[in-house]
Design a protein around this motif. Structure first.
Motif, PDB file in Angstrom:
ATOM      1  N   LYS A 108       0.812  -1.217   0.000  1.00 55.28           N
ATOM      2  CA  LYS A 108       0.000   0.000   0.000  1.00 55.28           C
ATOM      3  C   LYS A 108       0.846   1.267   0.000  1.00 55.28           C
ATOM      4  N   LYS A 109       2.049   1.183   0.587  1.00 55.49           N
ATOM      5  CA  LYS A 109       2.884   2.376   0.659  1.00 55.49           C
ATOM      6  C   LYS A 109       3.556   2.623  -0.690  1.00 55.49           C
ATOM      7  N   LEU A 110       3.108   3.674  -1.368  1.00 53.35           N
ATOM      8  CA  LEU A 110       3.666   4.066  -2.663  1.00 53.35           C
ATOM      9  C   LEU A 110       4.646   5.206  -2.429  1.00 53.35           C
ATOM     10  N   SER A 111       5.851   5.072  -2.961  1.00 54.76           N
ATOM     11  CA  SER A 111       6.911   6.041  -2.654  1.00 54.76           C
ATOM     12  C   SER A 111       7.153   7.069  -3.757  1.00 54.76           C
ATOM     13  N   ARG A 112       6.810   6.745  -5.009  1.00 52.24           N
ATOM     14  CA  ARG A 112       7.066   7.726  -6.076  1.00 52.24           C
ATOM     15  C   ARG A 112       6.240   7.420  -7.310  1.00 52.24           C
ATOM     16  N   PHE A 113       5.570   8.441  -7.821  1.00 50.76           N
ATOM     17  CA  PHE A 113       4.933   8.416  -9.137  1.00 50.76           C
ATOM     18  C   PHE A 113       5.842   9.167 -10.096  1.00 50.76           C
ATOM     19  N   GLY A 114       6.149   8.569 -11.238  1.00 47.99           N
ATOM     20  CA  GLY A 114       6.995   9.231 -12.217  1.00 47.99           C
ATOM     21  C   GLY A 114       6.436   9.115 -13.618  1.00 47.99           C
ATOM     22  N   MET A 115       6.473  10.220 -14.352  1.00 48.49           N
ATOM     23  CA  MET A 115       6.038  10.241 -15.749  1.00 48.49           C
ATOM     24  C   MET A 115       7.083  11.019 -16.541  1.00 48.49           C
ATOM     25  N   ARG A 116       7.913  10.299 -17.278  1.00 51.20           N
ATOM     26  CA  ARG A 116       9.002  10.928 -18.025  1.00 51.20           C
ATOM     27  C   ARG A 116       8.740  10.806 -19.516  1.00 51.20           C
ATOM     28  N   THR A 117       8.963  11.901 -20.229  1.00 53.27           N
ATOM     29  CA  THR A 117       8.789  11.899 -21.679  1.00 53.27           C
ATOM     30  C   THR A 117       9.995  12.545 -22.339  1.00 53.27           C
ATOM     31  N   LYS A 118      10.565  11.842 -23.303  1.00 55.28           N
ATOM     32  CA  LYS A 118      11.667  12.384 -24.094  1.00 55.28           C
ATOM     33  C   LYS A 118      11.127  12.718 -25.486  1.00 55.28           C
ATOM     34  N   ILE A 119      11.388  13.938 -25.939  1.00 57.29           N
ATOM     35  CA  ILE A 119      10.838  14.424 -27.212  1.00 57.29           C
ATOM     36  C   ILE A 119      11.964  14.950 -28.084  1.00 57.29           C
ATOM     37  N   PHE A 120      11.926  14.571 -29.346  1.00 59.19           N
ATOM     38  CA  PHE A 120      12.883  15.096 -30.318  1.00 59.19           C
ATOM     39  C   PHE A 120      12.119  15.858 -31.383  1.00 59.19           C
ATOM     40  N   PHE A 121      12.534  17.100 -31.622  1.00 58.80           N
ATOM     41  CA  PHE A 121      11.975  17.950 -32.661  1.00 58.80           C
ATOM     42  C   PHE A 121      12.958  17.945 -33.837  1.00 58.80           C
ATOM     43  N   PRO A 122      12.784  17.073 -34.831  1.00 58.21           N
ATOM     44  CA  PRO A 122      13.714  17.098 -35.970  1.00 58.21           C
ATOM     45  C   PRO A 122      13.545  18.388 -36.771  1.00 58.21           C
ATOM     46  N   SER A 123      14.628  18.870 -37.336  1.00 60.87           N
ATOM     47  CA  SER A 123      14.591  20.148 -38.041  1.00 60.87           C
ATOM     48  C   SER A 123      15.463  20.102 -39.284  1.00 60.87           C
ATOM     49  N   GLU A 124      15.116  20.939 -40.234  1.00 61.08           N
ATOM     50  CA  GLU A 124      15.941  21.116 -41.424  1.00 61.08           C
ATOM     51  C   GLU A 124      17.032  22.152 -41.188  1.00 61.08           C
ATOM     52  N   LYS A 125      16.945  22.854 -40.056  1.00 63.19           N
ATOM     53  CA  LYS A 125      17.963  23.839 -39.716  1.00 63.19           C
ATOM     54  C   LYS A 125      19.251  23.139 -39.305  1.00 63.19           C
ATOM     55  N   THR A 126      20.363  23.829 -39.408  1.00 58.30           N
ATOM     56  CA  THR A 126      21.640  23.273 -38.961  1.00 58.30           C
ATOM     57  C   THR A 126      21.712  23.318 -37.443  1.00 58.30           C
ATOM     58  N   PHE A 127      22.622  22.543 -36.892  1.00 56.10           N
ATOM     59  CA  PHE A 127      22.811  22.572 -35.447  1.00 56.10           C
ATOM     60  C   PHE A 127      23.171  23.987 -34.991  1.00 56.10           C
ATOM     61  N   GLU A 128      24.023  24.657 -35.723  1.00 53.93           N
ATOM     62  CA  GLU A 128      24.453  26.000 -35.336  1.00 53.93           C
ATOM     63  C   GLU A 128      23.270  26.972 -35.294  1.00 53.93           C
ATOM     64  N   GLU A 129      22.364  26.852 -36.262  1.00 53.49           N
ATOM     65  CA  GLU A 129      21.186  27.714 -36.270  1.00 53.49           C
ATOM     66  C   GLU A 129      20.292  27.435 -35.063  1.00 53.49           C
ATOM     67  N   ILE A 130      20.079  26.156 -34.764  1.00 53.01           N
ATOM     68  CA  ILE A 130      19.233  25.776 -33.632  1.00 53.01           C
ATOM     69  C   ILE A 130      19.877  26.223 -32.325  1.00 53.01           C
ATOM     70  N   ASN A 131      21.181  26.041 -32.209  1.00 51.49           N
ATOM     71  CA  ASN A 131      21.898  26.442 -30.998  1.00 51.49           C
ATOM     72  C   ASN A 131      21.752  27.936 -30.748  1.00 51.49           C
ATOM     73  N   ARG A 132      21.835  28.725 -31.792  1.00 50.42           N
ATOM     74  CA  ARG A 132      21.703  30.176 -31.657  1.00 50.42           C
ATOM     75  C   ARG A 132      20.290  30.549 -31.217  1.00 50.42           C
ATOM     76  N   ILE A 133      19.279  29.863 -31.766  1.00 50.51           N
ATOM     77  CA  ILE A 133      17.888  30.124 -31.366  1.00 50.51           C
ATOM     78  C   ILE A 133      17.691  29.816 -29.882  1.00 50.51           C
ATOM     79  N   VAL A 134      18.185  28.664 -29.443  1.00 51.75           N
ATOM     80  CA  VAL A 134      18.029  28.265 -28.043  1.00 51.75           C
ATOM     81  C   VAL A 134      18.765  29.248 -27.122  1.00 51.75           C
ATOM     82  N   PHE A 135      19.956  29.626 -27.504  1.00 51.81           N
ATOM     83  CA  PHE A 135      20.732  30.576 -26.697  1.00 51.81           C
ATOM     84  C   PHE A 135      19.984  31.896 -26.550  1.00 51.81           C
ATOM     85  N   ASN A 136      19.426  32.395 -27.635  1.00 51.44           N
ATOM     86  CA  ASN A 136      18.742  33.682 -27.596  1.00 51.44           C
ATOM     87  C   ASN A 136      17.458  33.628 -26.768  1.00 51.44           C
TER      88      ASN A 136
END
Length: 236
Positions: A108-136
């Motif tokens: 009966k003793k429940l110690s942790r509920f966990g819901m993890r989701t990993k998501i990938f957004f594929p893009s036609e942009k280059t890594f450098e372009e995406i990195n600059r967007i995230v940084f900004n």
């Protein structure tokens, strides 16, 4: 087939875990658990290990979904569902059927509920372009006075509180052919550069079996809301 919303492709891996006190009776009940899950057509394939019973939708591996029942936890995973409702619906259905068995009861003793989701957004942009967007998006102009303008790879981790859940949010831009290292399955879209997001909701108090279905629904709802915010802000 990747999940597709508004013409944007998202590659998704969902992981549910419910932890509980150690169950000594599990050791003698592994065969019963395996047969019960198979006989109720929840999964047809299983493997018994010393502390775990694993269930698969393919002969000896997970193709799209699977489950794990151990002496201290129950887990359910789905790889790349076609709709946003598939994972919570299947997880709730599995738990409901399993809890209806009349021989093995988790502590009966429940110690942790966990819901993890990993998501990938594929893009036609280059890594450098995406990195600059995230940084900004994540850093103010003043940070350049501290580190200059030579950032090569922006990553982030936030520990947050959202409604009743603790939330760990991590992610960043991903190089071509890199994101496959973070997922448990393969996709042709992993050849792209893109943006990776790891969203982990958890709760470690006031847990009961009856509360789990609502926690699944609510955490998935919050997760998709979070993903939508990233889509809108980043425009990747």
């Amino acid at each position: 087939m990747p999940l597709k919303e508004r013409e944007k492709i998202l590659i998704v891996e969902h992981i549910f875990e419910l932890r509980h006190d150690a169950s000594g009776s599990f050791i003698d009940m592994k065969g019963y658990i395996a047969d019960y899950v198979r006989d109720n057509e929840m999964f047809l394939h299983w493997r018994i290990d010393p502390n775990l019973v694993s269930f698969f939708d393919a002969n000896d591996h997970i193709e799209k979904e699977g489950a794990f029942i151990g002496y201290k936890s129950i887990s359910y995973v789905v790889y790349n569902p076609d709709t946003r409702n598939y994972f919570p619906d299947r997880t709730r259905s599995f738990l409901k059927k399993f809890f209806q068995n009349n021989r093995y009861t988790i502590p009966k003793k429940l110690s942790r509920f966990g819901m993890r989701t990993k998501i990938f957004f594929p893009s036609e942009k280059t890594f450098e372009e995406i990195n600059r967007i995230v940084f900004n998006v994540f850093y103010a102009e003043k940070v350049k006075e501290l580190i200059g303008e030579k950032e090569k790879d922006v990553q982030f981790i936030f520990d947050l509180r959202e409604e009743q859940f603790d939330l760990r949010l991590a992610g960043g831009p991903i190089h071509q052919n890199e994101v496959g290292n973070y997922f448990s399955f393969k996709s042709k879209h992993f050849e792209n550069s893109g943006f990776f997001l790891d969203v982990d909701y958890s709760k470690s108090h006031d847990l009961t079996q009856d509360s789990i279905p609502n926690l699944i629904s609510k955490s998935v709802e919050l997760m998709w809301s979070m993903v939508g915010k990233f889509e809108n802000q980043l425009g990747i």
